[in-house]
Each structure stands twice: as structure tokens, then as C-alpha cells.
Design a protein around this motif. Structure first.
Motif, PDB file in Angstrom:
ATOM      1  N   ARG A 193       0.856  -1.198   0.000  1.00 45.08           N
ATOM      2  CA  ARG A 193       0.000   0.000   0.000  1.00 45.08           C
ATOM      3  C   ARG A 193       0.888   1.243   0.000  1.00 45.08           C
ATOM      4  O   ARG A 193       1.805   1.384   0.795  1.00 45.08           O
ATOM      5  CB  ARG A 193      -0.902  -0.018   1.230  1.00 45.08           C
ATOM      6  CG  ARG A 193      -1.812   1.202   1.493  1.00 45.08           C
ATOM      7  CD  ARG A 193      -2.594   1.638   0.286  1.00 45.08           C
ATOM      8  NE  ARG A 193      -3.761   2.447   0.623  1.00 45.08           N
ATOM      9  CZ  ARG A 193      -3.869   3.751   0.390  1.00 45.08           C
ATOM     10  NH1 ARG A 193      -2.868   4.408  -0.157  1.00 45.08           N
ATOM     11  NH2 ARG A 193      -4.985   4.395   0.671  1.00 45.08           N
ATOM     12  N   ARG A 213      -3.329  10.192   0.975  1.00 49.53           N
ATOM     13  CA  ARG A 213      -4.203   9.028   0.833  1.00 49.53           C
ATOM     14  C   ARG A 213      -4.038   8.370  -0.538  1.00 49.53           C
ATOM     15  O   ARG A 213      -4.215   7.169  -0.686  1.00 49.53           O
ATOM     16  CB  ARG A 213      -5.648   9.460   1.049  1.00 49.53           C
ATOM     17  CG  ARG A 213      -6.603   8.302   1.259  1.00 49.53           C
ATOM     18  CD  ARG A 213      -8.034   8.782   1.466  1.00 49.53           C
ATOM     19  NE  ARG A 213      -8.182   9.574   2.674  1.00 49.53           N
ATOM     20  CZ  ARG A 213      -9.357   9.936   3.188  1.00 49.53           C
ATOM     21  NH1 ARG A 213     -10.480   9.569   2.563  1.00 49.53           N
ATOM     22  NH2 ARG A 213      -9.405  10.663   4.286  1.00 49.53           N
ATOM     23  N   ASP A 422     -10.897   8.309 -11.234  1.00 51.18           N
ATOM     24  CA  ASP A 422     -10.987   7.072 -10.463  1.00 51.18           C
ATOM     25  C   ASP A 422     -10.722   7.338  -8.981  1.00 51.18           C
ATOM     26  O   ASP A 422     -11.400   6.767  -8.114  1.00 51.18           O
ATOM     27  CB  ASP A 422     -10.000   6.036 -10.999  1.00 51.18           C
ATOM     28  CG  ASP A 422     -10.236   4.661 -10.406  1.00 51.18           C
ATOM     29  OD1 ASP A 422     -11.338   4.115 -10.600  1.00 51.18           O
ATOM     30  OD2 ASP A 422      -9.338   4.134  -9.730  1.00 51.18           O
ATOM     31  N   CYS A 426     -13.500   6.663  -5.861  1.00 55.53           N
ATOM     32  CA  CYS A 426     -13.296   5.731  -4.743  1.00 55.53           C
ATOM     33  C   CYS A 426     -12.784   6.424  -3.485  1.00 55.53           C
ATOM     34  O   CYS A 426     -12.363   5.757  -2.537  1.00 55.53           O
ATOM     35  CB  CYS A 426     -12.342   4.609  -5.158  1.00 55.53           C
ATOM     36  SG  CYS A 426     -10.633   5.132  -5.438  1.00 55.53           S
ATOM     37  N   TRP A 427     -12.827   7.754  -3.473  1.00 51.64           N
ATOM     38  CA  TRP A 427     -12.198   8.516  -2.386  1.00 51.64           C
ATOM     39  C   TRP A 427     -12.706   8.107  -1.006  1.00 51.64           C
ATOM     40  O   TRP A 427     -11.926   7.934  -0.070  1.00 51.64           O
ATOM     41  CB  TRP A 427     -12.405  10.014  -2.601  1.00 51.64           C
ATOM     42  CG  TRP A 427     -11.714  10.840  -1.555  1.00 51.64           C
ATOM     43  CD1 TRP A 427     -12.281  11.521  -0.516  1.00 51.64           C
ATOM     44  CD2 TRP A 427     -10.304  11.027  -1.428  1.00 51.64           C
ATOM     45  NE1 TRP A 427     -11.310  12.126   0.244  1.00 51.64           N
ATOM     46  CE2 TRP A 427     -10.090  11.838  -0.297  1.00 51.64           C
ATOM     47  CE3 TRP A 427      -9.213  10.577  -2.168  1.00 51.64           C
ATOM     48  CZ2 TRP A 427      -8.818  12.224   0.110  1.00 51.64           C
ATOM     49  CZ3 TRP A 427      -7.936  10.953  -1.755  1.00 51.64           C
ATOM     50  CH2 TRP A 427      -7.754  11.770  -0.626  1.00 51.64           C
ATOM     51  N   ASP A 428     -13.992   7.937  -0.867  1.00 53.65           N
ATOM     52  CA  ASP A 428     -14.557   7.642   0.456  1.00 53.65           C
ATOM     53  C   ASP A 428     -14.155   6.265   0.958  1.00 53.65           C
ATOM     54  O   ASP A 428     -14.273   5.985   2.158  1.00 53.65           O
ATOM     55  CB  ASP A 428     -16.086   7.740   0.397  1.00 53.65           C
ATOM     56  CG  ASP A 428     -16.571   9.162   0.179  1.00 53.65           C
ATOM     57  OD1 ASP A 428     -15.792  10.092   0.466  1.00 53.65           O
ATOM     58  OD2 ASP A 428     -17.708   9.333  -0.293  1.00 53.65           O
ATOM     59  N   ASP A 429     -13.669   5.408   0.070  1.00 53.07           N
ATOM     60  CA  ASP A 429     -13.238   4.064   0.472  1.00 53.07           C
ATOM     61  C   ASP A 429     -11.743   3.975   0.769  1.00 53.07           C
ATOM     62  O   ASP A 429     -11.260   2.913   1.182  1.00 53.07           O
ATOM     63  CB  ASP A 429     -13.584   3.058  -0.627  1.00 53.07           C
ATOM     64  CG  ASP A 429     -15.083   2.947  -0.876  1.00 53.07           C
ATOM     65  OD1 ASP A 429     -15.850   3.070   0.104  1.00 53.07           O
ATOM     66  OD2 ASP A 429     -15.487   2.778  -2.039  1.00 53.07           O
ATOM     67  N   LEU A 430     -11.021   5.054   0.543  1.00 58.91           N
ATOM     68  CA  LEU A 430      -9.580   5.044   0.796  1.00 58.91           C
ATOM     69  C   LEU A 430      -9.288   5.374   2.253  1.00 58.91           C
ATOM     70  O   LEU A 430      -9.798   6.364   2.788  1.00 58.91           O
ATOM     71  CB  LEU A 430      -8.877   6.056  -0.113  1.00 58.91           C
ATOM     72  CG  LEU A 430      -8.950   5.797  -1.624  1.00 58.91           C
ATOM     73  CD1 LEU A 430      -8.262   6.925  -2.379  1.00 58.91           C
ATOM     74  CD2 LEU A 430      -8.327   4.454  -1.975  1.00 58.91           C
ATOM     75  N   ASP A 431      -8.455   4.551   2.882  1.00 58.47           N
ATOM     76  CA  ASP A 431      -8.082   4.794   4.275  1.00 58.47           C
ATOM     77  C   ASP A 431      -7.242   6.046   4.414  1.00 58.47           C
ATOM     78  O   ASP A 431      -6.483   6.416   3.495  1.00 58.47           O
ATOM     79  CB  ASP A 431      -7.276   3.616   4.830  1.00 58.47           C
ATOM     80  CG  ASP A 431      -8.126   2.363   4.981  1.00 58.47           C
ATOM     81  OD1 ASP A 431      -9.366   2.493   5.011  1.00 58.47           O
ATOM     82  OD2 ASP A 431      -7.549   1.257   5.067  1.00 58.47           O
TER      83      ASP A 431
END
Length: 550
Positions: A193, A213, A422, A426-431
Motif C-alpha cells: 500500500r 491518501r 478514479d 473511490c475517495w470515500d473508500d480510501l483509508d
């Protein structure tokens, strides 16, 4: 090499996304991301020192009434010798007109067919207004351009928009060392990651840790791995090498494009003579025989054959006749036409005592473009979570075994945009980033022999040119691999013992990219596009990518 760990103070972290590279791909992504997020753009040199500003020719797009997407797709696939991925080619080409319109909206002053002054002194255009030129491998006129300095105009417009955007921070003078990965954190151990980059502040010499992020790699190609290249000084494959070390796959690294016409001049290096000179009637002539020679190599397309064919033809003429160069001659065209279409080149050559309106230009092939790179999908995602990539550091499937002229800037706009969209999707799913341990410089010292870096840099570029150039053999490739292995340990020892500098970072990345190119070339047992080997002169029926796994 393992990352060095310490508790030093981190760099400021008031940004959401980090972009490595301030060229067309990086700034295109930044402008879209900045609609919602805070973006940090890192540049190794100045904000204008990447490859984008060097682009002379233009941008390919279907804009002419007689042209079609199908034609552009076919031309791209033919030039790429069938190694392209059809879905990628369609994806990019169908988005080309919209990319041109965005650049027009940003103020890029593309050449136009007819311009009249209205009553307020403002320019207005009549009919199909954009002037389209033609380049090698294209079946139609579809190259939009700003004279012969398109890249500079595009870079200026993108940079102006980025500088005016309050959500974008531009930070030049940062040489990135490696990606920050989560392998030291328990939750992300072994995942690769990506959380940002370690970078040297070239003014202070300190190593900064930039965390975010999401990270977009847009660091350009690896052209300077060769002794003769049209690429700028900073094109040392940094993004490709960093992604590889972090665990990302690369694809088709053997496909290094050599531009057929680089100015031959002992005082001036790396000056490209744009393909548009041939597109507007320039002829290649053997200076010894005085004959036009492309008829012997590609009698149908002549000087407008794809770059790999023209480059090999010139290389063959030079070797057969013992020449230093061949001639590119457009002096049969009206002088005013030449000056109008190629003002930058005309002025540069006049300063060197060459008048292209009255005589020929001496030219030789030189490395020009990295067609392989970090493997990405249509969403610009890499193998590594948190890392997207766009531009010349990638292998998207667009170029295949040989890039079609003026598809490069286009790829930057389309995939810069794709990466940004992209990330937003998916921003809200990124830690959010975890605590990151910093770079440790406590056990290193100042370099005592800078000559080692210079010597190794020179050696790599020379044997890559001689052994891994336009025409290859297995024996030459094996010789190159042997030298790469010998240099590898020396460079790593130097890197592990002395304080990092831009020169050392670039040497390490050049070496890594040279290794990837040779590894890929040895795996391809055929001649296809840019990879031409005397040991395997035939082209296999089925085209396959050369994918390397770390």
C-alpha cells in the motif's frame, strides 16, 4: 534496500493527493482532482523541465471531416505492430477531441486555418478552424499544433491554470527517492500500500516524507539511459524504478523508440527535428549518393512510414556507407512556407549556420520515447493499492511495439484525467494514512568520490547505446546484462553508505531501468516494432506483452 527509519519531523501534510511530475499527465490529473481535493505536485527540477515542454509536433485527434476514429485506431495498431491493447486504443482515441477542447478552453493557442480580425481586434475563425498537419504513420491530417512548439504552449497553459488554483500546491526541486509503502505497518504489512514518497529537497539536502491518501506517478520516461536521446536531462526513469522497487509490474520495457531525425551537431545535443518536417514534404537523402533512400525500405509510405522503420532505414544507410549522418531536406518547399510552419527549428538552425529553406539538415536517430513502463489499466491503477500512474512512465496498451507520432501528449491528457476521476470515485473508500516512520540519515556520510557517479552514469548510457540500441543481438544483450550486474552492487553500496543526492538517485534509477530493458529484450524471441534482433528476425503470429514481476 530497506527503508531507513527515524523519528524526524515530517513534511507538512495538508494535502489529499500527491502527484509526482509536473508535465501534461501530472497537471491534467491535478486540475481535475482540485475540484474537490487538496493536491501536492512535486517536480524534480523546475516546473517546466519535464518532457512535455520539449514536444514539437503536436497532438493527434480525429477532427477532419474525412477522418474517423476507426482510421486513427487502425493507424495506431499498425504502428504498434499489433502489440497494442484494442480497448486502450479505443479508449484514448475516442477521448481525443474532448481533450483538445479542454486545452482550447485553457487558452492553448493552436494554429488555425483562417484568422480574421473582428471590429474589436479579437481573432475569430472561419469554417473548420484548427490547422491539422500530418506525421509518419497517420493516414490523415490530424495533428493539432502550435507552430513547432506545441509542448511549450500546452505546458504553459496547464501550469498557469494550476498556479491559479488554490487547491493545488506546486513544489519544484524535489528529487523523489522511493515510494512510502505500508510494509512496516502491521495492518498493511506485505501489501505494498502506497502512502506517498520520500524526496530530497534540493535546496537544503534534507529528505522529506510526503504522505497522502492517494499518489499519482507521472514522472516521465527513461530516455537518458541512452547516450544519445532527445529526452530532457531529468528523464531518468524515476517513476518506473520507484514503482518496480515497491512491487509493481512493468510491461514491454524493451520497446524504446528511437526518433529518426535528431540534429547531428557536435556542439548541440538532443535537438529534435520534428516529424512534421517530413509530414510537410521533407525528404531523406543519402549525402554520399545524393539519392532519396526511403524507396528502398518502404516504397509506399516513404518518409511517412512509422518511426521504427524510418529509424532502422537511416541506421542502415549510415552503417552501409560509413556516414556520420543523413540529410533531411525540405528546401524544395517555398521558403515562406518553411519559416511559417517551423519557426522555432528555423531560428535554431540559423544560429548554427544551417538554413533549412536553402539546404538540407544533417540528422541521426536518437532515443526518443519509452513505450513500456508501469503496467496500468484504463482506470490508471497500478498493482499497488494507493498508486495510480499516467504518461510516459506507464504501459497502458496504447503504443504497443511502437508509438504513433503525436499520440504521447494525448495519452497524458486521457490517463491523467482517468486517474483523477478514479481517485474521486473511490475517495470515500480510501483509508487515511497511518503514522509513517521517517527517513533516517544518521548512519550515512558525505560522498567522498563523486567521480564514481559520473563514471557509472557514462558507462551505463554508452553500453546501452552500443548493445541495446536500434538493432540488437542476444550476444550484445548478454554483454549489457553482465555489465549491469557488475555495476549493481557498486551502486547499491554507494547508495547505502553516502547521503542521497539527485545525481545518486538518478544513477540508481538509470541502472534499474537499464536492467528492466535488457531483461525484457532477452525475453522477446522475435522482432516486433521497436525491438529488432538479428537472432530472431521474424515476427511471431501472436503478439504477447513482456511483463516483468518484481
Amino acid at each position: 534496500m530497506a527503508e531507513k527509519i527515524t523519528t524526524a519531523s515530517p513534511a507538512p501534510r495538508d494535502h489529499d493527493v500527491i502527484i509526482v511530475g509536473s508535465g501534461a499527465a501530472g497537471l491534467s490529473a491535478a486540475l481535475v482532482l482540485a475540484e474537490r481535493l487538496k493536491v501536492l505536485v512535486l517536480a524534480k527540477g523546475t516546473l517546466q523541465s519535464g518532457s512535455t515542454a520539449w514536444a514539437q509536433g503536436g497532438i493527434a485527434a480525429v477532427l477532419d471531416e474525412g477522418d474517423t476514429f476507426e482510421d486513427h485506431i487502425r493507424d495506431t495498431m499498425i504502428a504498434g505492430a499489433g502489440l497494442n491493447r484494442q480497448e486502450t486504443v479505443e479508449f484514448v482515441i475516442e477521448r481525443a477531441p474532448a481533450s483538445i477542447q479542454r486545452l482550447i478552453d485553457l487558452g492553448v493557442p493552436f494554429n488555425r486555418e483562417h484568422e480574421d480580425e473582428d471590429s474589436d481586434g479579437q481573432k475569430e475563425t472561419a469554417g473548420r478552424d484548427l490547422h491539422l498537419t500530418r506525421e509518419g504513420g497517420h493516414s490523415h491530417r490530424r495533428i493539432v499544433h502550435v507552430n513547432d512548439a506545441t509542448g511549450w504552449a500546452v505546458q504553459a497553459a496547464l501550469l498557469k491554470a494550476a498556479e491559479e488554483n488554490p487547491n493545488i500546491t506546486l513544489l519544484p526541486g524535489r528529487a523523489c527517492i522511493d515510494l512510502v509503502t505500508g510494509r512496516h505497518e502491521e495492518k498493511y504489512s506485505g501489501s505494498g500500500r502506497v502512502w506517498g514518497v520520500y524526496a530530497v529537497n534540493q535546496e537544503t539536502g534534507a529528505v522529506e516524507t510526503h504522505i497522502a491518501r492517494a499518489t499519482v506517478m507521472a514522472a516521465g520516461g527513461a530516455g537518458r539511459v541512452y547516450q544519445f536521446s532527445t529526452a530532457p536531462r531529468g528523464a531518468t526513469g524515476d517513476g518506473i524504478a520507484m514503482a518496480w522497487r515497491a512491487g509493481a509490474r512493468t510491461s514491454n520495457m524493451e520497446m524504446m523508440q528511437f526518433h529518426p531525425t535528431c540534429l547531428y551537431n557536435l556542439e548541440v545535443k538532443n535537438f529534435l527535428i520534428t516529424e512534421a518536417v517530413r509530414g510537410e514534404g521533407g525528404r531523406l537523402i543519402n549525402p554520399r549518393t545524393g539519392a532519396r533512400f526511403m524507396e528502398s525500405y518502404d516504397p509506399e509510405r516513404l518518409e511517412l512510414a512509422p518511426r521504427d522503420i524510418v529509424a532502422r532505414a537511416i541506421d542502415s544507410e549510415i552503417k552501409r556507407f560509413g556516414l556520420d549522418y543523413v540529410h533531411l531536406d525540405i528546401s524544395h518547399m517555398p521558403a515562406e512556407f518553411v519559416r511559417e510552419h517551423f519557426p522555432t527549428i528555423h531560428e535554431k538552425l540559423l544560429g548554427l549556420g544551417i538554413d533549412m529553406t536553402t539546404g538540407p539538415i544533417p540528422v541521426v536517430p536518437a532515443q526518443h520515447y519509452t513505450c513500456g513502463g508501469i503496467l496500468i489499466g484504463l482506470d490508471a491503477r497500478t498493482d499497488l493499492p494507493g498508486l495510480w500512474a499516467a504518461g510516459e512512465c506507464t504501459e497502458s496498451g496504447l503504443h504497443g511495439a511502437n508509438r504513433l507520432a503525436s499520440n504521447s501528449l494525448l495519452e497524458c491528457f486521457v490517463f491523467g484525467d482517468a486517474a483523477a476521476r478514479d481517485i474521486l470515485a473511490c475517495w470515500d473508500d480510501l483509508d487515511a494514512p497511518p503514522p509513517i516512520r521517517e527517513w533516517d540519515a544518521s548512519r550515512v556520510t558525505e560522498a567522498d568520490e563523486e567521480v564514481v557517479i559520473k563514471q557509472n552514469w557514462t558507462e551505463i548510457r554508452r553500453f546501452m547505446w552500443n548493445y541495446v540500441g536500434i538493432v540488437r543481438t542476444t550476444k550484445r544483450l548478454e554483454r549489457a546484462a553482465h555489465r549491469i550486474a557488475l555495476l549493481g552492487q557498486e551502486i547499491e553500496d554507494y547508495y547505502g553508505s553516502f547521503r542521497v543526492s539527485t545525481d545518486l538517485i538518478e544513477l540508481r534509477n538509470l541502472h534499474q531501468c537499464a536492467q528492466l530493458i535488457v531483461m525484457s529484450a532477452l525475453k522477446r524471441h522475435e522482432s516486433r516494432g521497436l525491438h529488432f534482433t538479428l537472432d530472431y528476425p521474424e515476427t511471431l503470429e501472436i503478439a504477447r506483452d513482456t511483463v516483468l514481476v518484481p
